[in-house]
Design an enzyme around this catalytic site. Sequence first.
Site, PDB file in Angstrom:
ATOM      1  N   ARG A  37       0.855  -1.184   0.000  1.00 47.07           N
ATOM      2  CA  ARG A  37       0.000   0.000   0.000  1.00 47.07           C
ATOM      3  C   ARG A  37       0.890   1.233   0.000  1.00 47.07           C
ATOM      4  O   ARG A  37       1.840   1.334   0.781  1.00 47.07           O
ATOM      5  CB  ARG A  37      -0.897   0.039   1.251  1.00 47.07           C
ATOM      6  CG  ARG A  37      -1.797  -1.174   1.423  1.00 47.07           C
ATOM      7  CD  ARG A  37      -2.927  -1.142   0.423  1.00 47.07           C
ATOM      8  NE  ARG A  37      -3.870  -2.214   0.664  1.00 47.07           N
ATOM      9  CZ  ARG A  37      -4.077  -3.244  -0.155  1.00 47.07           C
ATOM     10  NH1 ARG A  37      -3.391  -3.335  -1.275  1.00 47.07           N
ATOM     11  NH2 ARG A  37      -4.960  -4.168   0.132  1.00 47.07           N
ATOM     12  N   ALA A  76      -9.478  27.454   3.278  1.00 45.71           N
ATOM     13  CA  ALA A  76      -9.037  26.198   3.874  1.00 45.71           C
ATOM     14  C   ALA A  76      -7.536  26.242   4.093  1.00 45.71           C
ATOM     15  O   ALA A  76      -6.840  27.080   3.525  1.00 45.71           O
ATOM     16  CB  ALA A  76      -9.400  25.028   2.957  1.00 45.71           C
ATOM     17  N   PRO A 114      -9.594   8.225   1.285  1.00 42.46           N
ATOM     18  CA  PRO A 114      -9.197   7.152   2.210  1.00 42.46           C
ATOM     19  C   PRO A 114      -8.543   5.941   1.555  1.00 42.46           C
ATOM     20  O   PRO A 114      -7.976   5.109   2.247  1.00 42.46           O
ATOM     21  CB  PRO A 114     -10.507   6.765   2.897  1.00 42.46           C
ATOM     22  CG  PRO A 114     -11.584   7.227   1.991  1.00 42.46           C
ATOM     23  CD  PRO A 114     -11.044   8.424   1.269  1.00 42.46           C
ATOM     24  N   GLY A 115      -8.571   5.856   0.242  1.00 42.09           N
ATOM     25  CA  GLY A 115      -7.914   4.748  -0.431  1.00 42.09           C
ATOM     26  C   GLY A 115      -6.399   4.840  -0.378  1.00 42.09           C
ATOM     27  O   GLY A 115      -5.709   3.825  -0.500  1.00 42.09           O
ATOM     28  N   GLU A 140       3.763  33.352   1.716  1.00 37.37           N
ATOM     29  CA  GLU A 140       4.557  33.929   0.622  1.00 37.37           C
ATOM     30  C   GLU A 140       4.400  33.182  -0.699  1.00 37.37           C
ATOM     31  O   GLU A 140       4.648  33.755  -1.755  1.00 37.37           O
ATOM     32  CB  GLU A 140       6.032  34.022   1.013  1.00 37.37           C
ATOM     33  CG  GLU A 140       6.702  32.685   1.206  1.00 37.37           C
ATOM     34  CD  GLU A 140       8.172  32.820   1.595  1.00 37.37           C
ATOM     35  OE1 GLU A 140       8.940  31.916   1.250  1.00 37.37           O
ATOM     36  OE2 GLU A 140       8.530  33.828   2.228  1.00 37.37           O
TER      37      GLU A 140
END
Length: 182
Positions: A37, A76, A114-115, A140
Amino acid sequence: MEHLKEKTVKSEKLFNGRVIDLYLEEVELPNGKTSTREIIKHPGAVAVVAITDKGKIVMVRQYRKAMDRILVEIPAGKLENGEKPEVTAIRELQEETGYTCDGVTPLISFYTSPGFADELVHLFVANGLKKDNQKHSLDEDEFVDLVEVTLNEALQMMESKEIYDAKTAYAIQYLQLQQMRK
């Protein structure tokens, strides 16, 4: 549900970055076989739904190199080490938009991919929004334009793929649901 878990046999850090770390993990599968993974470790992020007193959604337009295109997104940013998500949300809102707020209310948290990644985004709603241009201070390497749109304009931007990221789409759909409930 234990029968679905994968056991980590070996973990190797391949890359240590400013925003992410990349690991190659060997895992034992539920059937006893092994596989690998590729896992991205991310410190987490916040996103803020901010509505002006005129009912406009506060967003930013910015270039995203990973997609090689300009997107419109809600404010965000990445969690700093040891920083509480609420503090990050208020800071990012100020830095990216010049808006301050009295506080933020948690809406939901969700995993982005999430994979292969553990990035958890905490979505907040800003309370008591106030414009304060003195607080606008981008990093910056950050270049954004402030965008304020109605819910209908945001929905049109989703259709035209100007808004094309999960956190912003989630926020817009949340606002649409809230409007429908009124």
